[in-house]
Design a protein around this motif. Structure first.
Motif, PDB file in Angstrom:
ATOM      1  N   ILE A  99      -2.443 -19.554 -27.335  1.00  0.00           N
ATOM      2  CA  ILE A  99      -1.475 -20.640 -27.356  1.00  0.00           C
ATOM      3  C   ILE A  99      -0.073 -20.095 -27.606  1.00  0.00           C
ATOM      4  CG2 ILE A  99      -0.754 -22.746 -28.542  1.00  0.00           C
ATOM      5  CD1 ILE A  99      -3.224 -23.145 -26.876  1.00  0.00           C
ATOM      6  N   TRP A 100       0.020 -19.097 -28.512  1.00  0.00           N
ATOM      7  CA  TRP A 100       1.326 -18.499 -28.782  1.00  0.00           C
ATOM      8  C   TRP A 100       1.843 -17.751 -27.556  1.00  0.00           C
ATOM      9  CZ3 TRP A 100       3.478 -20.664 -32.653  1.00  0.00           C
ATOM     10  CH2 TRP A 100       2.738 -21.064 -33.766  1.00  0.00           C
ATOM     11  N   VAL A 101       0.932 -17.084 -26.847  1.00  0.00           N
ATOM     12  CA  VAL A 101       1.317 -16.399 -25.612  1.00  0.00           C
ATOM     13  C   VAL A 101       1.790 -17.426 -24.584  1.00  0.00           C
ATOM     14  CG1 VAL A 101       0.515 -14.961 -23.694  1.00  0.00           C
ATOM     15  CG2 VAL A 101      -0.287 -14.487 -26.023  1.00  0.00           C
ATOM     16  N   ALA A 102       1.048 -18.539 -24.489  1.00  0.00           N
ATOM     17  CA  ALA A 102       1.428 -19.609 -23.556  1.00  0.00           C
ATOM     18  C   ALA A 102       2.796 -20.179 -23.914  1.00  0.00           C
ATOM     19  CB  ALA A 102       0.374 -20.716 -23.569  1.00  0.00           C
ATOM     20  N   ALA A 103       3.070 -20.295 -25.215  1.00  0.00           N
ATOM     21  CA  ALA A 103       4.360 -20.830 -25.657  1.00  0.00           C
ATOM     22  C   ALA A 103       5.505 -19.916 -25.231  1.00  0.00           C
ATOM     23  CB  ALA A 103       4.362 -20.999 -27.175  1.00  0.00           C
ATOM     24  N   ILE A 104       5.309 -18.595 -25.378  1.00  0.00           N
ATOM     25  CA  ILE A 104       6.345 -17.634 -24.979  1.00  0.00           C
ATOM     26  C   ILE A 104       6.583 -17.709 -23.475  1.00  0.00           C
ATOM     27  CG2 ILE A 104       6.904 -15.180 -24.824  1.00  0.00           C
ATOM     28  CD1 ILE A 104       5.322 -14.809 -27.441  1.00  0.00           C
ATOM     29  N   ILE A 105       5.477 -17.774 -22.699  1.00  0.00           N
ATOM     30  CA  ILE A 105       5.593 -17.862 -21.241  1.00  0.00           C
ATOM     31  C   ILE A 105       6.328 -19.137 -20.842  1.00  0.00           C
ATOM     32  CG2 ILE A 105       4.301 -18.091 -19.077  1.00  0.00           C
ATOM     33  CD1 ILE A 105       2.103 -16.383 -20.329  1.00  0.00           C
ATOM     34  N   SER A 106       6.014 -20.251 -21.536  1.00  0.00           N
ATOM     35  CA  SER A 106       6.646 -21.518 -21.194  1.00  0.00           C
ATOM     36  C   SER A 106       8.147 -21.501 -21.496  1.00  0.00           C
ATOM     37  CB  SER A 106       5.980 -22.670 -21.954  1.00  0.00           C
ATOM     38  OG  SER A 106       6.222 -22.573 -23.349  1.00  0.00           O
ATOM     39  N   VAL A 107       8.542 -20.813 -22.579  1.00  0.00           N
ATOM     40  CA  VAL A 107       9.972 -20.700 -22.902  1.00  0.00           C
ATOM     41  C   VAL A 107      10.703 -19.926 -21.811  1.00  0.00           C
ATOM     42  CG1 VAL A 107      11.638 -19.672 -24.496  1.00  0.00           C
ATOM     43  CG2 VAL A 107       9.687 -20.935 -25.389  1.00  0.00           C
ATOM     44  N   VAL A 108      10.078 -18.836 -21.352  1.00  0.00           N
ATOM     45  CA  VAL A 108      10.664 -18.057 -20.264  1.00  0.00           C
ATOM     46  C   VAL A 108      10.733 -18.910 -18.996  1.00  0.00           C
ATOM     47  CG1 VAL A 108      10.419 -16.005 -18.804  1.00  0.00           C
ATOM     48  CG2 VAL A 108       9.842 -15.878 -21.235  1.00  0.00           C
ATOM     49  N   GLY A 109       9.665 -19.674 -18.741  1.00  0.00           N
ATOM     50  CA  GLY A 109       9.662 -20.555 -17.577  1.00  0.00           C
ATOM     51  C   GLY A 109      10.739 -21.607 -17.650  1.00  0.00           C
ATOM     52  N   ILE A 162      10.180 -19.885  -9.707  1.00  0.00           N
ATOM     53  CA  ILE A 162       9.621 -18.927 -10.675  1.00  0.00           C
ATOM     54  C   ILE A 162       9.352 -19.631 -11.997  1.00  0.00           C
ATOM     55  CG2 ILE A 162      10.124 -16.869 -12.062  1.00  0.00           C
ATOM     56  CD1 ILE A 162      11.680 -15.761  -9.711  1.00  0.00           C
ATOM     57  N   GLY A 163      10.311 -20.470 -12.432  1.00  0.00           N
ATOM     58  CA  GLY A 163      10.137 -21.216 -13.667  1.00  0.00           C
ATOM     59  C   GLY A 163       8.934 -22.148 -13.612  1.00  0.00           C
ATOM     60  N   CYS A 164       8.765 -22.838 -12.494  1.00  0.00           N
ATOM     61  CA  CYS A 164       7.608 -23.724 -12.324  1.00  0.00           C
ATOM     62  C   CYS A 164       6.307 -22.939 -12.400  1.00  0.00           C
ATOM     63  CB  CYS A 164       7.694 -24.449 -10.978  1.00  0.00           C
ATOM     64  SG  CYS A 164       8.950 -25.740 -10.896  1.00  0.00           S
ATOM     65  N   GLY A 165       6.272 -21.790 -11.739  1.00  0.00           N
ATOM     66  CA  GLY A 165       5.074 -20.965 -11.747  1.00  0.00           C
ATOM     67  C   GLY A 165       4.721 -20.495 -13.149  1.00  0.00           C
ATOM     68  N   LEU A 166       5.726 -20.060 -13.906  1.00  0.00           N
ATOM     69  CA  LEU A 166       5.487 -19.585 -15.271  1.00  0.00           C
ATOM     70  C   LEU A 166       5.007 -20.726 -16.171  1.00  0.00           C
ATOM     71  CD1 LEU A 166       8.574 -17.218 -15.735  1.00  0.00           C
ATOM     72  CD2 LEU A 166       6.167 -16.532 -15.652  1.00  0.00           C
ATOM     73  N   MET A 167       5.627 -21.882 -16.036  1.00  0.00           N
ATOM     74  CA  MET A 167       5.233 -22.997 -16.884  1.00  0.00           C
ATOM     75  C   MET A 167       3.836 -23.497 -16.532  1.00  0.00           C
ATOM     76  SD  MET A 167       8.859 -25.029 -17.220  1.00  0.00           S
ATOM     77  CE  MET A 167       8.360 -26.085 -18.565  1.00  0.00           C
ATOM     78  N   PHE A 168       3.495 -23.472 -15.250  1.00  0.00           N
ATOM     79  CA  PHE A 168       2.142 -23.874 -14.856  1.00  0.00           C
ATOM     80  C   PHE A 168       1.128 -22.874 -15.397  1.00  0.00           C
ATOM     81  CE2 PHE A 168      -1.412 -24.116 -11.771  1.00  0.00           C
ATOM     82  CZ  PHE A 168      -1.749 -25.446 -11.974  1.00  0.00           C
ATOM     83  N   ALA A 169       1.449 -21.594 -15.341  1.00  0.00           N
ATOM     84  CA  ALA A 169       0.558 -20.568 -15.885  1.00  0.00           C
ATOM     85  C   ALA A 169       0.381 -20.762 -17.392  1.00  0.00           C
ATOM     86  CB  ALA A 169       1.120 -19.179 -15.593  1.00  0.00           C
TER      87      ALA A 169
END
Length: 307
Positions: free
Chosen positions: A133-143, A279-286
């Protein structure tokens, strides 16, 4: 046969995600003729009414023991009013933000509640969550950076900010539901909170906005889709699909609504994103996919339905 039922459930849930994702197009289109409070009031009153026969059918198939174990309707009202206020804040923020951003971006940013919910559980309820979840949170911030902030903080879109507020309100909404609806009939609770939301928005609509019957007529198709389609058809599809699909898989399938919102905006509204925004959409979806493949089923997922 079980595998066949699972496939059937998958298809139904994908259709529900399609209804939910494309619903943002209807919400945005409705803003051409109606104010945020007026549109929200009418659609949720319609949604509550259309769920009445669904609730009656669901209750008819419950055993006397199940009915006896459920919270009486009188006790539900307090929770329905509380969730109605939170739901009003969430949806009205989304309505105000839609004219300033694209449907695709709105779908991805408002979907961040999936990640914010478990993090809020850690910060405020001392719950434990998986490291993913923390990894997902970091990815979502970048997205989110690529989607909304890549041009600098001065260029941030007010619609994107309002979608982020929607995601935060969505997180509060989930925990409000969890607190009040633990022993309630979810279908009855949902239709009552829809009616409560409409009733809360109505005085604001009358005081702050100007609306005529002609305006409502011009916005009829978006209202029908948002009210009857999302609240009625989408909700029913989700209930049917989750009879055959486990909760964890169901949430992943329902998350396809973010992709459907992007595609709907492109096809129906001719919206175009920049390469950075894709790119942002892709990262947030991931990030959402990573968050929703958590090994432990989420309790509140069983009580929450898309709106």
């Amino acid at each position: 046969m079980n595998k066949l039922k699972s496939y059937k459930g998958d298809i139904i849930l994908v259709l529900a995600a399609l209804v939910y994702g494309s619903g943002l197009v209807a919400q945005k289109d409705g803003m051409n003729n109606l104010g945020p409070f007026t549109f929200t009031a009418i659609r949720f009153i319609m949604g509550g009414i259309v769920l009445i026969p669904v609730a009656m059918i669901v209750r008819k198939h419950k055993s006397p023991e199940q009915k006896a174990a459920e919270m009486p309707v009188r006790k539900m009202l307090k929770g329905c009013i509380a969730t109605g206020f939170v739901l009003t804040a969430m949806v009205v923020a989304q309505q105000y933000g839609l004219p300033y951003t694209t449907v695709g971006k709105a779908g991805f940013i408002s979907g961040l509640y999936v990640i914010l919910t478990p993090i809020a559980g850690v910060l405020f309820l001392k719950r434990k969550i998986s490291p993913r979840i923390w990894v997902a949170a970091i990815i979502s911030v970048v997205g989110f950076y690529f989607l909304s902030l890549s041009g600098g903080i001065d260029n941030i879109n007010r619609g994107d900010v309002l979608m982020l507020i929607t995601a935060i309100a969505g997180t509060i909404y989930l925990y409000t539901i969890e607190y009040f609806a633990g022993k309630a009939d979810t279908c009855i609770f949902t239709l009552l909170q829809f009616l409560a939301t409409g009733a809360i928005c109505l005085p604001f609509a009358l005081i702050l906005e100007t609306c005529t019957l002609h305006d409502i007529y011009l916005a009829m198709w978006p209202l029908l889709y948002a009210g009857l389609g999302i609240c009625g058809v989408g909700y029913t599809f989700q209930m049917l699909g989750q009879k055959y699909v486990e909760s964890e898989r169901a949430t992943i399938l329902l998350s396809l609504e973010t992709l459907f919102s992007l595609l709907s905006g492109m096809i129906l509204l001719n919206e175009v994103l920049t390469f950075r925004e894709y790119i942002g959409c892709g990262l947030m979806f991931a990030a959402v996919m990573l968050a929703e493949t958590n090994s432990k089923p989420k309790k509140i997922d069983e009580e929450i339905y898309k709106l």
